[in-house]
Design a protein around this motif. Structure first.
Motif, mmCIF file in Angstrom:
data_model
loop_
_atom_site.group_PDB
_atom_site.id
_atom_site.type_symbol
_atom_site.label_atom_id
_atom_site.label_comp_id
_atom_site.label_asym_id
_atom_site.label_seq_id
_atom_site.Cartn_x
_atom_site.Cartn_y
_atom_site.Cartn_z
ATOM 1 N N UNK A 1 -0.674 7.133 -3.290
ATOM 2 C CA UNK A 1 0.419 7.918 -3.865
ATOM 3 C C UNK A 1 1.070 7.142 -5.009
ATOM 4 N N UNK A 2 0.791 7.560 -6.232
ATOM 5 C CA UNK A 2 1.266 6.798 -7.391
ATOM 6 C C UNK A 2 2.773 6.908 -7.585
ATOM 7 N N UNK A 3 3.429 7.805 -6.839
ATOM 8 C CA UNK A 3 4.880 7.938 -7.001
ATOM 9 C C UNK A 3 5.620 6.654 -6.608
ATOM 10 N N UNK A 4 4.945 5.784 -5.853
ATOM 11 C CA UNK A 4 5.595 4.548 -5.438
ATOM 12 C C UNK A 4 5.382 3.409 -6.436
ATOM 13 N N UNK A 5 4.608 3.660 -7.493
ATOM 14 C CA UNK A 5 4.358 2.620 -8.489
ATOM 15 C C UNK A 5 5.466 2.595 -9.527
ATOM 16 N N UNK B 1 0.824 -1.211 0.000
ATOM 17 C CA UNK B 1 0.000 0.000 0.000
ATOM 18 C C UNK B 1 0.862 1.266 0.000
ATOM 19 N N UNK B 2 0.447 2.244 -0.788
ATOM 20 C CA UNK B 2 1.258 3.442 -0.988
ATOM 21 C C UNK B 2 0.946 4.559 0.005
ATOM 22 N N UNK B 3 0.127 4.283 1.005
ATOM 23 C CA UNK B 3 -0.259 5.317 1.960
ATOM 24 C C UNK B 3 0.934 5.822 2.777
ATOM 25 N N UNK B 4 0.901 7.134 3.049
ATOM 26 C CA UNK B 4 1.858 7.756 3.950
ATOM 27 C C UNK B 4 1.118 8.202 5.211
ATOM 28 N N UNK B 5 1.852 8.585 6.233
ATOM 29 C CA UNK B 5 1.226 8.994 7.496
ATOM 30 C C UNK B 5 0.194 10.090 7.310
ATOM 31 N N UNK B 6 0.473 11.028 6.428
ATOM 32 C CA UNK B 6 -0.425 12.168 6.197
ATOM 33 C C UNK B 6 -1.764 11.751 5.607
ATOM 34 N N UNK B 7 -1.838 10.553 5.063
ATOM 35 C CA UNK B 7 -3.065 10.107 4.402
ATOM 36 C C UNK B 7 -4.120 9.566 5.376
ATOM 37 N N UNK B 8 -3.727 9.348 6.621
ATOM 38 C CA UNK B 8 -4.657 8.791 7.600
ATOM 39 C C UNK B 8 -5.319 9.895 8.428
ATOM 40 N N UNK B 9 -6.530 9.658 8.927
ATOM 41 C CA UNK B 9 -7.254 10.682 9.700
ATOM 42 C C UNK B 9 -6.467 11.200 10.901
ATOM 43 N N UNK C 1 1.944 2.145 -30.680
ATOM 44 C CA UNK C 1 3.168 2.558 -29.978
ATOM 45 C C UNK C 1 2.874 3.233 -28.642
ATOM 46 N N UNK C 2 1.585 3.283 -28.283
ATOM 47 C CA UNK C 2 1.189 3.981 -27.065
ATOM 48 C C UNK C 2 0.764 2.979 -25.985
ATOM 49 N N UNK C 3 1.211 3.205 -24.806
ATOM 50 C CA UNK C 3 0.813 2.372 -23.674
ATOM 51 C C UNK C 3 0.104 3.253 -22.655
ATOM 52 N N UNK C 4 -1.106 2.863 -22.282
ATOM 53 C CA UNK C 4 -1.889 3.637 -21.320
ATOM 54 C C UNK C 4 -1.987 2.899 -19.979
ATOM 55 N N UNK C 5 -1.834 3.662 -18.920
ATOM 56 C CA UNK C 5 -1.962 3.117 -17.568
ATOM 57 C C UNK C 5 -3.191 3.736 -16.916
ATOM 58 N N UNK C 6 -4.098 2.873 -16.456
ATOM 59 C CA UNK C 6 -5.256 3.337 -15.715
ATOM 60 C C UNK C 6 -5.036 2.983 -14.245
ATOM 61 N N UNK C 7 -4.955 4.018 -13.413
ATOM 62 C CA UNK C 7 -4.683 3.826 -11.989
ATOM 63 C C UNK C 7 -5.902 4.273 -11.199
ATOM 64 N N UNK C 8 -6.423 3.393 -10.370
ATOM 65 C CA UNK C 8 -7.621 3.702 -9.596
ATOM 66 C C UNK C 8 -7.390 3.376 -8.122
ATOM 67 N N UNK C 9 -7.724 4.332 -7.257
ATOM 68 C CA UNK C 9 -7.598 4.106 -5.824
ATOM 69 C C UNK C 9 -8.808 3.305 -5.338
ATOM 70 N N UNK C 10 -8.570 2.090 -4.868
ATOM 71 C CA UNK C 10 -9.657 1.254 -4.358
ATOM 72 C C UNK C 10 -9.499 1.022 -2.854
ATOM 73 N N UNK C 11 -8.561 1.745 -2.239
ATOM 74 C CA UNK C 11 -8.317 1.595 -0.806
ATOM 75 C C UNK C 11 -9.180 2.532 0.019
ATOM 76 N N UNK C 12 -8.966 2.522 1.326
ATOM 77 C CA UNK C 12 -9.749 3.339 2.243
ATOM 78 C C UNK C 12 -9.153 4.715 2.482
ATOM 79 N N UNK C 13 -7.936 4.940 1.976
ATOM 80 C CA UNK C 13 -7.243 6.202 2.224
ATOM 81 C C UNK C 13 -6.597 6.693 0.933
#
Length: 247
Positions: A239-243, A55-63, A224-236
């Motif tokens: 951060x796609x920078x970790x992908x 999971x890509x969550x950081x501390x700031x992402x939690x309540x 020649x094109x590659x598309x990435x579909x990224x969807x947040x399905x988590x509870x918080x």
């Protein structure tokens, strides 16, 4: 320098081990853990061996701006793995090695000696095969201080006639490579983050499929094109920078 493919930045959680929970009732009363280090170590390896992004969550992402709150899917999953990590075939060593008295007159009975002669060879064998391992770090010296012990993931090592170095993911220091080091004339292990440990042992670990996924990714190719579909399905928030998405 033998290392596995595991790295703290890619495979470790991106938030710190700031959980608080009462896990065990003893004659001393309730033992309150300082976190869920074993659960975070086991869970990190669950994701690693399953080939699923942690999971890509950081501390700031939690309540609470800290860690997943109790009752959330991720928190409950880490808690479950914490319990699993405490009740394995070799978990008795946390108690046995804690109360073991280190004696300068009988160094062969010391925790540090057992670590270097018995446990380090187990660590090397696993890492040489490409498999990171969970380590139980011994810091306590009496049963009532058992929570001063710790659990981490070891993913690399160095050794020669003078020194031993072990590279670990320590959930108390997210996204940071931590090194345990001991010289040939010293039975203790010093961490690059300042802690001192009497020694460690390799814990038993069995993979479980992770129960929490935060990001769903789909890839489509158009000539020649590659598309990435990224969807947040988590509870918080995620951060796609970790992908690992090629730029």
């Amino acid at each position: 320098m033998p290392k596995t493919d595991f790295t703290p930045f890619k495979h470790g959680f991106h938030f710190g081990n700031n959980f608080v929970n009462k896990i065990i009732s003893t004659s001393f009363g309730k033992i309150e853990s300082r976190g869920r280090c074993g659960g975070m170590a086991y869970a990190a390896l669950d994701y690693f061996f399953s080939g699923i992004s942690v999971p890509s969550h950081e501390s700031k992402d939690f309540p609470n701006g800290n860690c997943p709150p109790d009752g959330s899917l991720l928190s409950d999953y880490i808690y479950e793995r914490t319990i699993n990590s405490l009740f394995t075939l070799y978990s008795f060593k946390f108690f046995d090695w804690t109360v073991q008295k280190d004696s300068e007159k009988s160094i062969r009975k010391s925790v540090g000696y057992k670590t270097k002669i018995e446990e380090f060879s187990k660590l090397k064998k696993s890492i040489d095969m490409g498999n990171p391992v969970v380590l139980g770090l011994i810091g306590a010296r009496k049963a009532s201080e058992i929570t001063k012990n710790h659990q981490v993931v070891a993913y690399g090592y160095e050794s020669d006639s003078d020194n031993i170095k072990v590279y670990i993911y320590d959930s108390n220091f997210p996204d940071k490579e931590v090194i345990l080091e001991s010289s040939s004339y010293d039975c203790t292990f010093r961490s690059s983050t300042g802690q001192e440990w009497r020694g460690f042992f390799v814990q038993e670990y069995h993979i479980k499929k992770p129960k929490y996924i935060d990001i769903d990714t789909k890839i489509t190719r158009e000539e020649t094109l590659m598309r990435y579909l990224v969807k947040n399905i988590g509870q918080f928030p995620s951060n796609i920078k970790y992908l690992d998405i090629p730029k």
